[in-house]
Design a protein around this motif. Structure first.
Motif, PDB file in Angstrom:
ATOM      1  N   GLN A  37      56.815 -36.361  90.236  1.00  0.00           N
ATOM      2  CA  GLN A  37      58.204 -36.064  89.849  1.00  0.00           C
ATOM      3  C   GLN A  37      58.325 -34.625  89.367  1.00  0.00           C
ATOM      4  O   GLN A  37      59.230 -33.894  89.776  1.00  0.00           O
ATOM      5  N   ARG A  38      57.403 -34.204  88.512  1.00  0.00           N
ATOM      6  CA  ARG A  38      57.426 -32.817  87.995  1.00  0.00           C
ATOM      7  C   ARG A  38      57.198 -31.818  89.122  1.00  0.00           C
ATOM      8  O   ARG A  38      57.834 -30.764  89.184  1.00  0.00           O
ATOM      9  N   PHE A  39      56.240 -32.166  89.997  1.00  0.00           N
ATOM     10  CA  PHE A  39      55.918 -31.295  91.132  1.00  0.00           C
ATOM     11  C   PHE A  39      57.157 -31.112  92.013  1.00  0.00           C
ATOM     12  O   PHE A  39      57.513 -30.002  92.395  1.00  0.00           O
ATOM     13  N   ALA A  40      57.830 -32.239  92.316  1.00  0.00           N
ATOM     14  CA  ALA A  40      59.030 -32.201  93.170  1.00  0.00           C
ATOM     15  C   ALA A  40      60.151 -31.407  92.501  1.00  0.00           C
ATOM     16  O   ALA A  40      60.891 -30.660  93.167  1.00  0.00           O
ATOM     17  N   ASN A  41      60.265 -31.536  91.169  1.00  0.00           N
ATOM     18  CA  ASN A  41      61.282 -30.776  90.441  1.00  0.00           C
ATOM     19  C   ASN A  41      61.032 -29.271  90.507  1.00  0.00           C
ATOM     20  O   ASN A  41      61.968 -28.483  90.597  1.00  0.00           O
ATOM     21  N   CYS A  42      59.742 -28.899  90.452  1.00  0.00           N
ATOM     22  CA  CYS A  42      59.386 -27.470  90.514  1.00  0.00           C
ATOM     23  C   CYS A  42      59.766 -26.875  91.881  1.00  0.00           C
ATOM     24  O   CYS A  42      60.165 -25.726  91.968  1.00  0.00           O
ATOM     25  N   TYR A  43      59.597 -27.673  92.925  1.00  0.00           N
ATOM     26  CA  TYR A  43      59.868 -27.200  94.292  1.00  0.00           C
ATOM     27  C   TYR A  43      61.041 -27.990  94.879  1.00  0.00           C
ATOM     28  O   TYR A  43      60.957 -28.553  95.966  1.00  0.00           O
ATOM     29  N   PRO A  51      60.778 -33.890 102.137  1.00  0.00           N
ATOM     30  CA  PRO A  51      60.220 -34.777 101.117  1.00  0.00           C
ATOM     31  C   PRO A  51      58.816 -35.301 101.465  1.00  0.00           C
ATOM     32  O   PRO A  51      57.936 -35.351 100.610  1.00  0.00           O
ATOM     33  N   GLU A  52      58.602 -35.662 102.789  1.00  0.00           N
ATOM     34  CA  GLU A  52      57.274 -36.185 103.177  1.00  0.00           C
ATOM     35  C   GLU A  52      56.217 -35.092 103.053  1.00  0.00           C
ATOM     36  O   GLU A  52      55.109 -35.343 102.573  1.00  0.00           O
ATOM     37  N   MET A  53      56.565 -33.905 103.479  1.00  0.00           N
ATOM     38  CA  MET A  53      55.623 -32.775 103.414  1.00  0.00           C
ATOM     39  C   MET A  53      55.298 -32.456 101.954  1.00  0.00           C
ATOM     40  O   MET A  53      54.152 -32.190 101.611  1.00  0.00           O
ATOM     41  N   THR A  54      56.313 -32.521 101.089  1.00  0.00           N
ATOM     42  CA  THR A  54      56.120 -32.266  99.654  1.00  0.00           C
ATOM     43  C   THR A  54      55.134 -33.271  99.078  1.00  0.00           C
ATOM     44  O   THR A  54      54.205 -32.914  98.343  1.00  0.00           O
ATOM     45  N   ARG A  55      55.313 -34.547  99.460  1.00  0.00           N
ATOM     46  CA  ARG A  55      54.411 -35.603  98.969  1.00  0.00           C
ATOM     47  C   ARG A  55      52.984 -35.357  99.458  1.00  0.00           C
ATOM     48  O   ARG A  55      52.017 -35.486  98.702  1.00  0.00           O
ATOM     49  N   SER A  56      52.852 -34.995 100.709  1.00  0.00           N
ATOM     50  CA  SER A  56      51.533 -34.749 101.309  1.00  0.00           C
ATOM     51  C   SER A  56      50.831 -33.581 100.610  1.00  0.00           C
ATOM     52  O   SER A  56      49.646 -33.652 100.283  1.00  0.00           O
ATOM     53  N   ILE A  57      51.568 -32.513 100.366  1.00  0.00           N
ATOM     54  CA  ILE A  57      50.992 -31.333  99.681  1.00  0.00           C
ATOM     55  C   ILE A  57      50.572 -31.718  98.274  1.00  0.00           C
ATOM     56  O   ILE A  57      49.482 -31.354  97.825  1.00  0.00           O
ATOM     57  N   TYR A  58      51.425 -32.490  97.598  1.00  0.00           N
ATOM     58  CA  TYR A  58      51.101 -32.933  96.231  1.00  0.00           C
ATOM     59  C   TYR A  58      49.812 -33.773  96.219  1.00  0.00           C
ATOM     60  O   TYR A  58      48.921 -33.538  95.413  1.00  0.00           O
ATOM     61  N   ASP A  59      49.738 -34.743  97.152  1.00  0.00           N
ATOM     62  CA  ASP A  59      48.543 -35.614  97.216  1.00  0.00           C
ATOM     63  C   ASP A  59      47.283 -34.793  97.464  1.00  0.00           C
ATOM     64  O   ASP A  59      46.247 -35.020  96.836  1.00  0.00           O
ATOM     65  N   GLN A  60      47.362 -33.839  98.382  1.00  0.00           N
ATOM     66  CA  GLN A  60      46.204 -32.975  98.679  1.00  0.00           C
ATOM     67  C   GLN A  60      45.826 -32.147  97.450  1.00  0.00           C
ATOM     68  O   GLN A  60      44.651 -32.008  97.117  1.00  0.00           O
ATOM     69  N   PHE A  61      46.863 -31.596  96.794  1.00  0.00           N
ATOM     70  CA  PHE A  61      46.630 -30.760  95.609  1.00  0.00           C
ATOM     71  C   PHE A  61      45.920 -31.562  94.513  1.00  0.00           C
ATOM     72  O   PHE A  61      44.918 -31.116  93.947  1.00  0.00           O
ATOM     73  N   VAL A  62      46.428 -32.762  94.221  1.00  0.00           N
ATOM     74  CA  VAL A  62      45.858 -33.597  93.167  1.00  0.00           C
ATOM     75  C   VAL A  62      44.428 -34.006  93.529  1.00  0.00           C
ATOM     76  O   VAL A  62      43.515 -33.952  92.703  1.00  0.00           O
TER      77      VAL A  62
END
Length: 169
Positions: A37-43, A51-62
């Protein structure tokens, strides 16, 4: 039903296990702090477009973050030989449980602490030195007796030589 009614005594976790649990908890809190949620708010703009790409980038980052933190901690554990140190600490604590007397604690007065630590050692050393001194004195006494006996024998031999010399003359 084998072992019915009997439960093995709970063995407290070792320090290595506690350390691993602390690291896992730290990682969980780290991931929670950097929630999706915080990650999505930042970007937000990017999230609205992809949205799917954002989730994928977040998962990879974490995932990458967790892996790199774990690798760093493993490196520190290996370099500091923490596993062995934790095990030896556990062993020391286990051995200390069987001791009757309480463990030494500083009193807060350095002079007293030094005295309490040094006096037994110095007394032990003094008794050792006294024992060595007594042995040396005994050895010296035997040597002195031996020297006196040797001198007596020399005097006897000199008298014998003198007597034979006179007899021969």
């Amino acid at each position: 039903s084998e072992g019915h009614g009997r439960t093995a005594p709970a063995v407290p976790p070792g320090r290595a296990q506690v350390f691993a649990a602390v690291v896992d908890t730290f990682l969980e809190k780290l991931v929670a702090a950097g929630s999706y949620q915080r990650f999505a708010n930042c970007y937000r703009c990017f999230y609205k477009l992809q949205p799917e790409m954002t989730r994928s980038i977040y998962d990879q980052f974490v995932s990458q973050l967790q892996t790199s933190v774990k690798e760093e901690i493993e490196e520190v554990k290996d370099e500091g030989n923490l596993e062995m140190l934790f095990n030896s600490l556990d062993k020391i604590v286990e051995e200390a449980k069987n001791k009757e007397e309480p463990a030494w604690r500083p009193s807060g007065m350095p002079e007293e602490d030094v005295r309490s630590a040094m006096v037994p050692y110095l007394l032990k050393h003094r008794s050792y030195l006294r024992k060595i001194l007594k042995e040396k004195e005994e050895e010296n006494r035997r040597v002195a007796e031996s020297v006196l006996a040797g001198r007596g024998r020399i005097a006897e031999l000199q008298q014998l030589i003198q007597a034979r010399k006179q007899a021969w003359q």
